[in-house]
Design a protein around this motif. Structure first.
Motif, PDB file in Angstrom:
ATOM      1  N   ASN A  55       1.746   4.693 -10.026  1.00  0.00           N
ATOM      2  CA  ASN A  55       0.790   5.450  -9.211  1.00  0.00           C
ATOM      3  C   ASN A  55       1.019   5.219  -7.714  1.00  0.00           C
ATOM      4  OD1 ASN A  55       0.013   2.811  -9.266  1.00  0.00           O
ATOM      5  ND2 ASN A  55      -2.104   3.196  -9.888  1.00  0.00           N
ATOM      6  N   GLY A  56       2.202   4.735  -7.357  1.00  0.00           N
ATOM      7  CA  GLY A  56       2.531   4.506  -5.951  1.00  0.00           C
ATOM      8  C   GLY A  56       2.770   5.810  -5.209  1.00  0.00           C
ATOM      9  N   ASN A  57       2.882   5.718  -3.910  1.00  0.00           N
ATOM     10  CA  ASN A  57       3.097   6.863  -3.032  1.00  0.00           C
ATOM     11  C   ASN A  57       4.472   7.485  -3.307  1.00  0.00           C
ATOM     12  OD1 ASN A  57       3.626   8.577  -0.873  1.00  0.00           O
ATOM     13  ND2 ASN A  57       2.634   7.239   0.616  1.00  0.00           N
ATOM     14  N   LYS A  58       4.472   8.764  -3.729  1.00  0.00           N
ATOM     15  CA  LYS A  58       5.731   9.435  -4.107  1.00  0.00           C
ATOM     16  C   LYS A  58       6.658   9.636  -2.903  1.00  0.00           C
ATOM     17  CE  LYS A  58       4.240  10.491  -8.383  1.00  0.00           C
ATOM     18  NZ  LYS A  58       3.411   9.363  -8.689  1.00  0.00           N
ATOM     19  N   SER A  59       6.109  10.051  -1.781  1.00  0.00           N
ATOM     20  CA  SER A  59       6.957  10.250  -0.610  1.00  0.00           C
ATOM     21  C   SER A  59       7.428   8.903  -0.052  1.00  0.00           C
ATOM     22  CB  SER A  59       6.246  11.075   0.465  1.00  0.00           C
ATOM     23  OG  SER A  59       4.967  10.564   0.718  1.00  0.00           O
ATOM     24  N   GLY A  60       6.619   7.869  -0.220  1.00  0.00           N
ATOM     25  CA  GLY A  60       7.044   6.526   0.167  1.00  0.00           C
ATOM     26  C   GLY A  60       8.212   6.060  -0.683  1.00  0.00           C
ATOM     27  N   LEU A  61       8.170   6.390  -1.979  1.00  0.00           N
ATOM     28  CA  LEU A  61       9.278   6.040  -2.870  1.00  0.00           C
ATOM     29  C   LEU A  61      10.548   6.785  -2.470  1.00  0.00           C
ATOM     30  CD1 LEU A  61      10.571   4.774  -5.397  1.00  0.00           C
ATOM     31  CD2 LEU A  61       9.665   6.702  -6.700  1.00  0.00           C
ATOM     32  N   LEU A  62      10.421   8.065  -2.168  1.00  0.00           N
ATOM     33  CA  LEU A  62      11.594   8.855  -1.757  1.00  0.00           C
ATOM     34  C   LEU A  62      12.200   8.294  -0.467  1.00  0.00           C
ATOM     35  CD1 LEU A  62      10.403  12.479  -2.581  1.00  0.00           C
ATOM     36  CD2 LEU A  62      12.280  11.245  -3.678  1.00  0.00           C
ATOM     37  N   ALA A  63      11.347   7.981   0.506  1.00  0.00           N
ATOM     38  CA  ALA A  63      11.833   7.438   1.777  1.00  0.00           C
ATOM     39  C   ALA A  63      12.473   6.060   1.584  1.00  0.00           C
ATOM     40  CB  ALA A  63      10.682   7.347   2.783  1.00  0.00           C
ATOM     41  N   MET A  80      -4.040  -2.846  -1.616  1.00  0.00           N
ATOM     42  CA  MET A  80      -3.121  -1.906  -0.974  1.00  0.00           C
ATOM     43  C   MET A  80      -2.032  -2.661  -0.203  1.00  0.00           C
ATOM     44  SD  MET A  80      -2.442   1.240  -0.472  1.00  0.00           S
ATOM     45  CE  MET A  80      -1.643   2.349   0.640  1.00  0.00           C
ATOM     46  N   ASN A  81      -2.475  -3.592   0.672  1.00  0.00           N
ATOM     47  CA  ASN A  81      -1.499  -4.345   1.461  1.00  0.00           C
ATOM     48  C   ASN A  81      -0.646  -5.255   0.595  1.00  0.00           C
ATOM     49  OD1 ASN A  81      -2.234  -3.149   3.812  1.00  0.00           O
ATOM     50  ND2 ASN A  81      -3.684  -4.759   4.416  1.00  0.00           N
ATOM     51  N   SER A  82      -1.221  -5.795  -0.486  1.00  0.00           N
ATOM     52  CA  SER A  82      -0.441  -6.666  -1.376  1.00  0.00           C
ATOM     53  C   SER A  82       0.618  -5.852  -2.121  1.00  0.00           C
ATOM     54  CB  SER A  82      -1.349  -7.400  -2.356  1.00  0.00           C
ATOM     55  OG  SER A  82      -1.994  -6.481  -3.215  1.00  0.00           O
ATOM     56  N   ALA A  83       0.312  -4.593  -2.443  1.00  0.00           N
ATOM     57  CA  ALA A  83       1.298  -3.728  -3.105  1.00  0.00           C
ATOM     58  C   ALA A  83       2.453  -3.413  -2.154  1.00  0.00           C
ATOM     59  CB  ALA A  83       0.632  -2.440  -3.585  1.00  0.00           C
ATOM     60  N   ILE A  84       2.127  -3.122  -0.911  1.00  0.00           N
ATOM     61  CA  ILE A  84       3.165  -2.846   0.089  1.00  0.00           C
ATOM     62  C   ILE A  84       4.002  -4.093   0.324  1.00  0.00           C
ATOM     63  CG2 ILE A  84       3.564  -2.298   2.522  1.00  0.00           C
ATOM     64  CD1 ILE A  84       1.096  -0.454   2.361  1.00  0.00           C
ATOM     65  N   LEU A  85       3.334  -5.240   0.407  1.00  0.00           N
ATOM     66  CA  LEU A  85       4.043  -6.504   0.619  1.00  0.00           C
ATOM     67  C   LEU A  85       4.954  -6.820  -0.572  1.00  0.00           C
ATOM     68  CD1 LEU A  85       4.149  -8.709   2.787  1.00  0.00           C
ATOM     69  CD2 LEU A  85       2.450  -9.962   1.452  1.00  0.00           C
ATOM     70  N   GLY A  86       4.447  -6.608  -1.785  1.00  0.00           N
ATOM     71  CA  GLY A  86       5.241  -6.852  -2.992  1.00  0.00           C
ATOM     72  C   GLY A  86       6.447  -5.935  -3.075  1.00  0.00           C
ATOM     73  N   ASN A  87       6.244  -4.645  -2.762  1.00  0.00           N
ATOM     74  CA  ASN A  87       7.355  -3.690  -2.778  1.00  0.00           C
ATOM     75  C   ASN A  87       8.385  -4.010  -1.699  1.00  0.00           C
ATOM     76  OD1 ASN A  87       6.651  -2.080  -4.993  1.00  0.00           O
ATOM     77  ND2 ASN A  87       5.238  -0.872  -3.752  1.00  0.00           N
ATOM     78  N   SER A  88       7.902  -4.418  -0.528  1.00  0.00           N
ATOM     79  CA  SER A  88       8.825  -4.781   0.552  1.00  0.00           C
ATOM     80  C   SER A  88       9.650  -6.004   0.172  1.00  0.00           C
ATOM     81  CB  SER A  88       8.060  -5.065   1.839  1.00  0.00           C
ATOM     82  OG  SER A  88       7.332  -3.926   2.237  1.00  0.00           O
TER      83      SER A  88
END
Length: 168
Positions: free
Chosen positions: A47-55, A1-9
């Motif tokens: 399969n990422g967070n849809k509202s996170g993608l919108l924001a 989870m944290n690695s996905a957030i880190l990668g996206n950031s």
């Protein structure tokens, strides 16, 4: 989870920085601009967070508007792309999307290319129609959308192959 957030950031920051520092200064014939920063929205996990993608898409567009001094057109175009992204996935990949087995970082297949093409054209069309905001300039909007989309797609394919090398 944290690695996905880190990668996206990291992807967010790198694409925004490369757009601002490199690609914003490319202006072919006075009206053709590449916008590979849209790769953040395109490569966001299925399969990422849809509202996170919108924001994140809104923030990305807002930051682009600050650098381009463009009054919200990038934010609107990014939000439209993020909102319609699942429908574009479904159109391009069919059942593979339903079962969430789509991976965009593999080799370029017709499905991946159609997804990239539709996503970039949608983003650019919304961007340029809001920038001009007059339908009597529809031909210019279509020409600019087409030529900038071609340039952006070529740039995106190069960037994808640079940041996602083949795993052999």
């Amino acid at each position: 989870m944290n690695s996905a957030i880190l990668g996206n950031s990291a992807r967010f920051i790198l694409l925004l920085a490369s757009q601002v520092l490199i690609f914003n200064h490319i202006d072919l014939f006075g009206f053709i601009n590449p916008f590979p920063y849209v790769l953040f929205i395109i490569l966001y996990p299925v399969n990422g967070n849809k509202s996170g993608l919108l924001a994140a898409s809104f923030l990305l567009g807002l930051l682009m508007d600050m650098f381009w001094n463009s009054g919200g057109v990038h934010a609107a175009a990014c939000l439209v792309l993020a909102y319609y992204r699942p429908a574009i996935f479904k159109f391009s990949f069919g059942l593979s999307y339903e079962y969430q087995t789509v991976r965009l970082n593999d080799s370029l297949t017709p499905e991946r290319f159609s997804f990239l093409l539709i996503a970039v054209i949608l983003h650019h069309f919304v961007l340029f129609i809001l920038e001009v905001f007059r339908f009597n300039f529809l031909w210019e909007i279509l020409v600019r959308t087409t030529l900038s989309a071609i340039f952006t797609i070529i740039t995106c394919i190069i960037v994808i192959y640079i940041i996602k090398p083949n795993k052999r």
